[in-house]
Design an enzyme around this catalytic site. Structure first.
Site, PDB file in Angstrom:
ATOM      1  N   GLY B  28     -20.042  -8.559 -23.640  1.00 21.67           N
ATOM      2  CA  GLY B  28     -19.802  -7.233 -23.102  1.00 21.67           C
ATOM      3  C   GLY B  28     -19.281  -7.354 -21.688  1.00 21.67           C
ATOM      4  O   GLY B  28     -19.208  -8.454 -21.129  1.00 21.67           O
ATOM      5  N   TYR B  29     -18.952  -6.207 -21.096  1.00 20.93           N
ATOM      6  CA  TYR B  29     -18.286  -6.200 -19.799  1.00 20.93           C
ATOM      7  C   TYR B  29     -19.041  -5.339 -18.781  1.00 20.93           C
ATOM      8  O   TYR B  29     -19.402  -4.205 -19.076  1.00 20.93           O
ATOM      9  CB  TYR B  29     -16.841  -5.693 -19.970  1.00 20.93           C
ATOM     10  N   LEU B  30     -19.252  -5.933 -17.592  1.00 19.94           N
ATOM     11  CA  LEU B  30     -19.772  -5.167 -16.452  1.00 19.94           C
ATOM     12  C   LEU B  30     -18.608  -4.544 -15.697  1.00 19.94           C
ATOM     13  O   LEU B  30     -18.758  -3.536 -15.022  1.00 19.94           O
ATOM     14  CB  LEU B  30     -20.588  -6.088 -15.535  1.00 19.94           C
ATOM     15  N   GLN B  81     -20.821  -2.054 -20.623  1.00 16.27           N
ATOM     16  CA  GLN B  81     -20.139  -0.944 -21.266  1.00 16.27           C
ATOM     17  C   GLN B  81     -20.303  -1.069 -22.789  1.00 16.27           C
ATOM     18  O   GLN B  81     -20.162  -2.147 -23.339  1.00 16.27           O
ATOM     19  CB  GLN B  81     -18.650  -0.976 -20.902  1.00 16.27           C
ATOM     20  N   ASN B 143      -9.788  -8.710 -25.141  1.00 16.13           N
ATOM     21  CA  ASN B 143     -11.146  -8.346 -25.532  1.00 16.13           C
ATOM     22  C   ASN B 143     -11.648  -7.140 -24.739  1.00 16.13           C
ATOM     23  O   ASN B 143     -12.325  -6.272 -25.274  1.00 16.13           O
ATOM     24  CB  ASN B 143     -12.096  -9.524 -25.330  1.00 16.13           C
TER      25      ASN B 143
END
Lengths: 158, 158
Positions: B28-30, B81, B143
């Site tokens: 996942g992404y911060l 997110q 991604n």
């Protein structure tokens, strides 16, 4: 995850200047979204990558990882949102607690805040006479907001 | 900083399935800002915090730090997110290079891409017969974009 419980105050007078050793901090943000703050900080000869979640009262989840200083410098100068925040920090031990007094530089010059880390939200502590108004919940004083809206742009005229 | 030089291709047929060992990735992404991507990934029994700068051609600055798996899980489920990206990765060694073949799950099911890491942008390499069209510069396949715009929402109808 660590839990960070901190209260933040403005600083009045100069009584704090002679206390604690001063160290230069340089920090910036890869994300300043309050739900997932990602901060890069060089603090003297150490550097950290720090992730913070959403605040709930004075409490906030925090994850911190040491990284090499040269890599932190690459991230600060190459990737972080501009401008960076630079400040001089003094750690002042008083009656069982440690105050961190931050004297901001650059666009935030003139701003001095003091933070105290607590074990619980209602923990009692002594306030030295140079502690002024509490600003824990005032978003203008969040470091991640002082990038976009520096103190010089909104402080009351003297 | 490491420099990541990668080319990315769609995958045709099933010739890759018998090659390499499959490992489950959850990421996942911060931050999904292309100028400062901050990714959290659990890969089998290891976890990493990875920072990527802006792409220049097929080259991208990358900084990677191992973190404890339970902390990565806290960050993925509490801060990143939504939705997360889950995929099965096979590392396939062929003629001096390693291909990473990613088979996406969830909202990106049906998408399979293969990436090859190179020492320079013009380095020659052999393409096995299951390598299809190149998509290195097609942002839909980043991604960080597959979160907001999953493959199921824009793939051509069969």
């Amino acid at each position: 995850m660590g839990l960070e419980i901190e209260r933040k105050f403005l600083v009045a007078g100069d009584g704090w200047r002679a206390l604690g050793e001063a160290v230069l901090l340089r920090q910036g943000y890869l994300s300043s979204d309050p739900a997932r703050v990602v901060r890069v900080r060089i603090e003297g000869e150490r550097a950290f990558l720090t992730i913070k979640g959403k605040s709930q009262g004075a409490t906030r989840g925090e994850w911190e990882y040491p990284i090499p200083v040269p890599e932190a410098a690459e991230l600060l100068d190459g990737l972080c949102q501009a401008p960076l925040i630079e400040k001089i920090r003094r750690r002042i031990a008083l009656k069982g607690h440690t105050w961190e007094v931050d004297e901001f530089l650059g666009a935030n010059a003139g701003l001095v805040v003091a933070e105290i880390e607590l074990g619980s939200e209602d923990e009692a502590f002594d306030k030295p006479d140079w502690i002024g108004q509490e600003v824990t919940h005032d978003a203008r004083y969040f470091n991640s907001n002082l990038i976009r809206h520096p103190y010089s742009s909104w402080k009351d005229p003297a």
